[in-house]
Design a protein around this motif. Structure first.
Motif, PDB file in Angstrom:
ATOM      1  N   THR A  94       0.832  -1.201   0.000  1.00  0.00           N
ATOM      2  CA  THR A  94       0.000   0.000   0.000  1.00  0.00           C
ATOM      3  C   THR A  94       0.866   1.250   0.000  1.00  0.00           C
ATOM      4  N   VAL A  95       0.331   2.279  -0.634  1.00  0.00           N
ATOM      5  CA  VAL A  95       0.976   3.594  -0.663  1.00  0.00           C
ATOM      6  C   VAL A  95      -0.073   4.637  -0.294  1.00  0.00           C
ATOM      7  N   ASP A  96       0.400   5.834   0.038  1.00  0.00           N
ATOM      8  CA  ASP A  96      -0.517   6.890   0.473  1.00  0.00           C
ATOM      9  C   ASP A  96      -1.051   7.764  -0.654  1.00  0.00           C
ATOM     10  N   SER A  97      -0.381   7.776  -1.802  1.00  0.00           N
ATOM     11  CA  SER A  97      -0.807   8.703  -2.856  1.00  0.00           C
ATOM     12  C   SER A  97      -0.563   8.111  -4.242  1.00  0.00           C
ATOM     13  N   ASP A  98      -1.219   8.734  -5.220  1.00  0.00           N
ATOM     14  CA  ASP A  98      -1.011   8.341  -6.616  1.00  0.00           C
ATOM     15  C   ASP A  98       0.434   8.617  -7.051  1.00  0.00           C
ATOM     16  N   THR A  99       1.028   9.671  -6.496  1.00  0.00           N
ATOM     17  CA  THR A  99       2.414  10.009  -6.824  1.00  0.00           C
ATOM     18  C   THR A  99       3.347   8.884  -6.391  1.00  0.00           C
ATOM     19  N   GLN A 100       3.156   8.359  -5.184  1.00  0.00           N
ATOM     20  CA  GLN A 100       3.972   7.237  -4.714  1.00  0.00           C
ATOM     21  C   GLN A 100       3.748   6.009  -5.590  1.00  0.00           C
ATOM     22  N   HIS A 101       2.504   5.773  -5.962  1.00  0.00           N
ATOM     23  CA  HIS A 101       2.166   4.625  -6.799  1.00  0.00           C
ATOM     24  C   HIS A 101       2.887   4.710  -8.144  1.00  0.00           C
ATOM     25  N   GLU A 102       2.821   5.876  -8.791  1.00  0.00           N
ATOM     26  CA  GLU A 102       3.467   6.057 -10.098  1.00  0.00           C
ATOM     27  C   GLU A 102       4.984   5.935  -9.990  1.00  0.00           C
ATOM     28  N   LEU A 103       5.550   6.462  -8.909  1.00  0.00           N
ATOM     29  CA  LEU A 103       6.990   6.368  -8.697  1.00  0.00           C
ATOM     30  C   LEU A 103       7.419   4.914  -8.532  1.00  0.00           C
ATOM     31  N   ALA A 104       6.675   4.150  -7.746  1.00  0.00           N
ATOM     32  CA  ALA A 104       6.998   2.738  -7.550  1.00  0.00           C
ATOM     33  C   ALA A 104       6.948   1.971  -8.872  1.00  0.00           C
ATOM     34  N   LEU A 105       5.959   2.266  -9.701  1.00  0.00           N
ATOM     35  CA  LEU A 105       5.863   1.602 -11.007  1.00  0.00           C
ATOM     36  C   LEU A 105       7.045   1.967 -11.901  1.00  0.00           C
ATOM     37  N   ARG A 106       7.425   3.252 -11.915  1.00  0.00           N
ATOM     38  CA  ARG A 106       8.562   3.671 -12.753  1.00  0.00           C
ATOM     39  C   ARG A 106       9.854   3.006 -12.302  1.00  0.00           C
ATOM     40  N   ILE A 107      10.068   2.921 -10.998  1.00  0.00           N
ATOM     41  CA  ILE A 107      11.274   2.267 -10.477  1.00  0.00           C
ATOM     42  C   ILE A 107      11.291   0.801 -10.887  1.00  0.00           C
ATOM     43  N   ALA A 108      10.172   0.113 -10.709  1.00  0.00           N
ATOM     44  CA  ALA A 108      10.106  -1.308 -11.062  1.00  0.00           C
ATOM     45  C   ALA A 108      10.361  -1.502 -12.559  1.00  0.00           C
ATOM     46  N   GLN A 109       9.784  -0.639 -13.388  1.00  0.00           N
ATOM     47  CA  GLN A 109       9.979  -0.764 -14.834  1.00  0.00           C
ATOM     48  C   GLN A 109      11.437  -0.564 -15.227  1.00  0.00           C
ATOM     49  N   SER A 110      12.150   0.275 -14.488  1.00  0.00           N
ATOM     50  CA  SER A 110      13.541   0.537 -14.840  1.00  0.00           C
ATOM     51  C   SER A 110      14.439  -0.676 -14.600  1.00  0.00           C
ATOM     52  N   TYR A 111      14.022  -1.612 -13.751  1.00  0.00           N
ATOM     53  CA  TYR A 111      14.826  -2.801 -13.473  1.00  0.00           C
ATOM     54  C   TYR A 111      14.217  -4.085 -14.023  1.00  0.00           C
ATOM     55  N   ALA A 112      12.999  -4.044 -14.500  1.00  0.00           N
ATOM     56  CA  ALA A 112      12.290  -5.265 -14.893  1.00  0.00           C
ATOM     57  C   ALA A 112      12.832  -5.889 -16.173  1.00  0.00           C
ATOM     58  N   GLY A 113      13.462  -5.107 -17.024  1.00  0.00           N
ATOM     59  CA  GLY A 113      13.943  -5.652 -18.295  1.00  0.00           C
ATOM     60  C   GLY A 113      12.764  -6.060 -19.166  1.00  0.00           C
ATOM     61  N   ASP A 114      12.765  -7.319 -19.632  1.00  0.00           N
ATOM     62  CA  ASP A 114      11.687  -7.817 -20.491  1.00  0.00           C
ATOM     63  C   ASP A 114      10.501  -8.354 -19.694  1.00  0.00           C
ATOM     64  N   ARG A 115      10.603  -8.347 -18.387  1.00  0.00           N
ATOM     65  CA  ARG A 115       9.524  -8.883 -17.563  1.00  0.00           C
ATOM     66  C   ARG A 115       8.332  -7.929 -17.556  1.00  0.00           C
ATOM     67  N   LYS A 116       7.151  -8.494 -17.480  1.00  0.00           N
ATOM     68  CA  LYS A 116       5.918  -7.709 -17.410  1.00  0.00           C
ATOM     69  C   LYS A 116       5.692  -7.282 -15.956  1.00  0.00           C
ATOM     70  N   ILE A 117       5.229  -6.047 -15.759  1.00  0.00           N
ATOM     71  CA  ILE A 117       4.919  -5.536 -14.426  1.00  0.00           C
ATOM     72  C   ILE A 117       3.462  -5.854 -14.112  1.00  0.00           C
ATOM     73  N   VAL A 118       3.231  -6.511 -12.990  1.00  0.00           N
ATOM     74  CA  VAL A 118       1.872  -6.766 -12.504  1.00  0.00           C
ATOM     75  C   VAL A 118       1.677  -5.852 -11.299  1.00  0.00           C
ATOM     76  N   ASP A 119       0.739  -4.927 -11.418  1.00  0.00           N
ATOM     77  CA  ASP A 119       0.516  -3.909 -10.395  1.00  0.00           C
ATOM     78  C   ASP A 119      -0.621  -4.329  -9.470  1.00  0.00           C
ATOM     79  N   LYS A 120      -0.256  -4.683  -8.241  1.00  0.00           N
ATOM     80  CA  LYS A 120      -1.263  -5.002  -7.221  1.00  0.00           C
ATOM     81  C   LYS A 120      -1.142  -4.039  -6.039  1.00  0.00           C
ATOM     82  N   ILE A 121      -0.593  -2.873  -6.295  1.00  0.00           N
ATOM     83  CA  ILE A 121      -0.415  -1.866  -5.246  1.00  0.00           C
ATOM     84  C   ILE A 121      -1.742  -1.176  -4.986  1.00  0.00           C
ATOM     85  N   THR A 122      -2.060  -0.994  -3.703  1.00  0.00           N
ATOM     86  CA  THR A 122      -3.277  -0.309  -3.288  1.00  0.00           C
ATOM     87  C   THR A 122      -2.924   1.088  -2.828  1.00  0.00           C
TER      88      THR A 122
END
Length: 127
Positions: A94-122
């Motif tokens: 869980t995160v407190d804001s949409d800004t935190q949510h978007e930041l977490a997704l961007r960080i994950a995408q930067s390291y995921a390589g060819d892997r697909k991101i599955v977003d289950k963050i609330t």
């Protein structure tokens, strides 16, 4: 007096003419000749036996994302979790804001390589 004025005028005229000639580029004696071009060599196919680019292991992906989450002050009050396999990176928590949510997704995408991101963050609903 007249003679010195005439000499001065001629000297000025000669100086101006000489300076104009100096400002112009010198003429090229032989005309510029374009160097010969060589036919392009055919492109060789990539080496089929070359090793694949270095891919991060599942553990490395999880560690790098978690380390980046921990180092990011904006994500300090979150409880984000990462689970990765060869084809997916699953983010939960869980995160407190949409800004935190978007930041977490961007960080994950930067390291995921060819892997697909599955977003289950609330995102917590703020009242």
């Amino acid at each position: 007096m007249r003679l010195s004025l005439l000499c001065g005028a001629l000297l000025l005229l000669a100086t101006l003419t000489f300076s104009q000639q100096q400002a112009q580029p010198p003429p090229v004696s032989p005309p510029y000749i374009t160097p010969p071009t060589f036919p392009e060599e055919p492109q060789m196919p990539p080496d089929q036996k070359a090793p694949p680019p270095q891919a991060l292991s599942t553990t490395q992906v999880e560690q790098q994302i978690q380390e980046h989450f921990n180092a990011e002050p904006t994500l300090a009050n979150t409880n984000l979790r990462i689970k990765a396999d060869e084809s997916l990176v699953v983010l939960s928590g869980t995160v407190d804001s949409d800004t935190q949510h978007e930041l977490a997704l961007r960080i994950a995408q930067s390291y995921a390589g060819d892997r697909k991101i599955v977003d289950k963050i609330t995102v917590r609903q703020q009242t």
